[in-house]
Design a protein around this motif. Structure first.
Motif, short mmCIF file in Angstrom:
data_model
loop_
_atom_site.label_atom_id
_atom_site.label_comp_id
_atom_site.label_asym_id
_atom_site.label_seq_id
_atom_site.Cartn_x
_atom_site.Cartn_y
_atom_site.Cartn_z
N LEU A 44 1.06 -1.39 0.37
CA LEU A 44 0.03 -0.45 -0.26
C LEU A 44 0.61 1.25 0.36
O LEU A 44 1.89 1.50 1.24
CB LEU A 44 -1.12 0.19 0.99
CG LEU A 44 -1.84 1.58 1.38
CD1 LEU A 44 -2.33 1.27 -0.31
CD2 LEU A 44 -2.54 1.09 2.72
N ALA A 45 1.04 2.52 -1.03
CA ALA A 45 2.17 3.36 -1.15
C ALA A 45 0.95 4.09 -0.86
O ALA A 45 -0.11 4.72 -0.89
CB ALA A 45 2.30 3.57 -2.82
N GLN A 46 1.44 5.29 -0.18
CA GLN A 46 1.27 6.77 0.80
C GLN A 46 1.25 7.55 -0.31
O GLN A 46 1.16 7.36 -1.05
CB GLN A 46 1.56 6.98 1.73
CG GLN A 46 1.32 5.66 2.90
CD GLN A 46 0.08 5.25 3.53
OE1 GLN A 46 -0.58 6.16 3.69
NE2 GLN A 46 -0.31 3.96 3.92
N VAL A 68 5.53 6.47 1.58
CA VAL A 68 5.78 5.58 2.67
C VAL A 68 4.81 4.40 1.84
O VAL A 68 3.70 4.34 1.87
CB VAL A 68 5.23 6.06 3.70
CG1 VAL A 68 5.02 4.80 4.81
CG2 VAL A 68 5.92 6.54 4.26
N VAL A 69 5.52 3.07 2.04
CA VAL A 69 5.15 1.61 1.52
C VAL A 69 4.79 0.85 2.29
O VAL A 69 6.36 0.65 3.20
CB VAL A 69 6.06 1.28 0.34
CG1 VAL A 69 5.37 0.32 -0.43
CG2 VAL A 69 6.34 2.34 -0.85
N LEU A 70 3.97 0.31 3.18
CA LEU A 70 3.61 -0.23 3.95
C LEU A 70 3.00 -1.66 3.04
O LEU A 70 2.39 -1.72 1.93
CB LEU A 70 2.41 0.13 4.82
CG LEU A 70 2.74 1.35 5.32
CD1 LEU A 70 1.92 1.76 6.70
CD2 LEU A 70 4.32 1.05 6.34
N CYS A 71 2.88 -2.81 4.13
CA CYS A 71 2.51 -3.82 3.21
C CYS A 71 1.56 -4.42 4.31
O CYS A 71 1.71 -4.51 6.17
CB CYS A 71 3.69 -5.21 3.63
SG CYS A 71 3.35 -6.66 3.73
N CYS A 112 4.90 -9.25 2.17
CA CYS A 112 4.85 -8.86 0.30
C CYS A 112 6.29 -9.37 -0.32
O CYS A 112 7.22 -8.83 0.09
CB CYS A 112 4.43 -7.26 0.26
SG CYS A 112 3.19 -7.42 1.34
N SER A 113 6.18 -9.77 -1.19
CA SER A 113 7.18 -10.07 -1.70
C SER A 113 7.52 -8.41 -2.63
O SER A 113 7.00 -7.78 -3.80
CB SER A 113 6.53 -10.26 -3.90
OG SER A 113 7.95 -10.17 -4.42
N SER A 114 9.08 -8.56 -2.57
CA SER A 114 10.24 -7.50 -2.84
C SER A 114 9.95 -7.17 -4.56
O SER A 114 10.64 -6.24 -4.52
CB SER A 114 11.89 -7.36 -2.24
OG SER A 114 12.05 -8.55 -2.82
N LYS A 115 9.68 -8.40 -5.09
CA LYS A 115 9.81 -8.41 -6.38
C LYS A 115 8.78 -7.46 -6.68
O LYS A 115 8.87 -5.58 -7.88
CB LYS A 115 10.16 -9.23 -6.68
CG LYS A 115 11.17 -10.19 -6.86
CD LYS A 115 10.84 -11.08 -7.76
CE LYS A 115 12.24 -12.15 -7.49
NZ LYS A 115 12.05 -13.32 -7.68
#
Length: 537
Positions: A441-443, A460-463, A474-477
């Motif tokens: 989920l990207a803020q 900020v990008v959250l899993c 979450c997959s880092s790819k």
């Protein structure tokens, strides 16, 4: 009767008094000492359902006042009323609909939870702000407050425990078990953030299963909550919650409150169907929903009956076991469903002797060994489950299951499967990790790091897992990038330093070589310079 014969001359008065008192055999010693008559029979219950009150009277036999009370109460009709019966206080208010108040007829609605006098009958005229006390006392058995079992008796609020006894302090735990320890349910707490758009107008906030209690949701933002339901029989329904109020949804009372930019949803429960809380896009901004509820543990261990005896005659033994039971479907399921709940403790097997009659061929009883030396029954034995084929989103795992037998020395050997068929074979394949996978989920992007030219911006990008909580997995790819270049179209300017008029580019190097007395320009001049991005040289 002896007590009723006429006194002959000379009969002592004390003896007559003794005959009178001794005839009241139904009174206890305490009653006789206090000069109270025996308690009378109980009256009819004030209600036929929902919890009412009944009373019993006694009279004082003394010419003076007696210590204690001449009336006692008990609860009665402690069974739930059908949904169509309505609220008891509301029935008492509506009884005044055909009676004029100050020359006008009104439709009266109950005013509940009065902190000052909960046992007076206060009602509000529908569609007005008029609130009137229509009676100083409500009928016996009326609840003092909507969220307790305490009841009004003779105009006074009396404490009632969850065991339906007057004066009892017994309380239900959060799972709805009277005097329970809270082990039959678990608290679920979560957070949801909407990501609705013009192409996605609706989304699921949370699914709340059958039997859940103490449900509270708070929405903050422009969007709107609504409900979908599904009964155990598969019937589906929907409630759009168009206006605030208290509604009956699948026999569950739902309280909905709506304020500017905020909505509250409360359900005491227990739910009689699965409730799916959904959100509808109603504005340009995103909304957040916080929720809590107590979910029942629907899979519990259940002790089995004794298995067949290990010997048909001459003395044997038999054991019990435990199986995982689904309380909703009333069927036995795989053990792992019960292992999912740490609160579930599998009961230990029980053992007893059986078939002690002598075998006909042996001519007598065989020796019964201590139970810990008995030859154990054949049993199913399984290898550990393999790793799940998927970490989320649904996978499968497998294991090997075989029938084994253990001798009195503890040696285990494989035997034919038919020897274990007195109990169902354990499954060799099962689903695993059936929950939804977490997603990135990207803020919102931050402002650009510069006010002119080229810079960077960050976010900020959250899993986030399906419950809306920050987690891992979450997959880092597939992770969205957290920074990117940004360009501010405003040109950047920098004033020139005062340098000799003879100076030439690079001006700062040439200026160092000039003599101190050289003439310089008195007027400042400006030149455009490129602006470097963050992290560049």
């Amino acid at each position: 009767m002896e007590c009723c014969r006429r006194a002959t001359p000379g009969t002592p008065l004390l003896f007559l008094a003794f005959l009178l008192l001794s005839s009241r055999t139904t009174r206890s010693e305490e009653d006789r000492d206090s000069l109270w008559d025996a308690w009378g029979s109980w009256s009819e219950c004030s209600r036929t359902c929902g919890g009412g009150a009944s009373y019993s009277l006694r009279r004082c036999l003394s010419s003076k006042s007696c210590e204690g009370r001449n009336i006692r109460y008990r609860t009665c009709s402690n069974v739930d009323c059908p949904p169509e019966a309505g609220d008891f206080r509301a029935q008492q208010c509506s009884a005044h609909n055909d009676v004029k108040h100050h020359g006008e007829f009104y439709e009266w609605l109950p005013v509940s939870n009065d902190p000052d006098n909960p046992c007076s009958l206060k009602c509000q005229a529908k569609g007005t702000d008029l609130v009137v006390e229509l009676a100083p006392k409500v009928l016996d058995g009326t609840r003092c407050y909507t969220d307790t079992l305490d009841m009004c008796i003779n105009g006074l609020c009396q404490i009632v425990g969850c065991d339906h006894q007057l004066g009892s302090i017994a309380k239900e735990d959060n799972c709805g078990v009277c005097n329970g320890d809270g082990s039959t349910c678990r608290l679920v707490r979560g957070h949801y953030k909407s990501q609705l758009s013009a192409t996605k107008l609706d989304d699921t906030v949370v699914a709340i299963p059958y039997g859940s209690r103490h449900i509270h949701l708070t929405l903050k933002g422009p969007d709107h909550l609504y409900l979908e339901t599904k009964t155990l029989q598969g019937a589906k329904g929907e409630n759009s919650l168009n206006s605030p109020g208290i509604f009956l949804v699948e026999n569950s009372s739902v309280e909905f409150q709506k304020y500017p930019g905020k909505e509250n949803l409360s359900i005491a429960g227990p739910l009689t169907a699965d409730f799916i809380v959904k959100i509808h896009n109603s504005g340009p901004a995103n909304s957040t929903v916080q929720f809590t509820f107590y979910q029942p543990i629907i899979h519990r261990w259940r002790e089995t009956d004794f298995f067949p005896c290990s010997a048909t005659c001459g003395g044997g033994y038999q054991l019990t076991s435990a199986e995982c039971y689904d309380l909703r479907s009333n069927r036995v399921v795989a053990d792992q469903y019960c292992h999912y709940y740490p609160e579930n403790i599998k009961p230990k097997p029980k053992l007893q002797e059986c078939n002690l009659d002598p075998c006909p061929a042996s001519g007598g009883y065989k020796q019964i060994m201590p139970y810990d030396l008995y030859h154990p029954l054949p049993r199913w034995e399984a290898t550990p489950w393999t790793a799940c084929s998927s970490s989320c989103g649904g996978g499968i795992q497998s294991r090997a299951v075989s029938c084994v037998e253990e001798d009195i020395q503890g040696h285990v050997t494989s035997v034919e499967e038919w020897k274990c068929l007195y109990t169902p074979k354990m499954p060799i394949v099962q689903p695993c990790n059936i929950f939804d996978c977490p997603k990135w989920l990207a803020q919102e992007w931050s402002p650009c790091t510069v006010t002119c030219g080229q810079g960077l911006r960050y976010r900020v990008v959250l899993c986030i897992n399906p419950r809306g909580m920050h987690t891992g997995g979450c997959s880092s790819k597939t992770k969205p990038h957290i920074k990117e270049e940004c360009i501010i179209p405003t040109p950047c300017y920098k004033p020139k330093e005062k340098v000799p008029v003879e100076a030439r580019a690079p001006w700062y190097k040439q200026a160092q070589e000039l003599e101190e007395g050289a003439a310089v320009s008195e007027e400042p001049s400006y030149t455009m310079l490129p602006t470097l991005g963050v992290g560049e040289g």
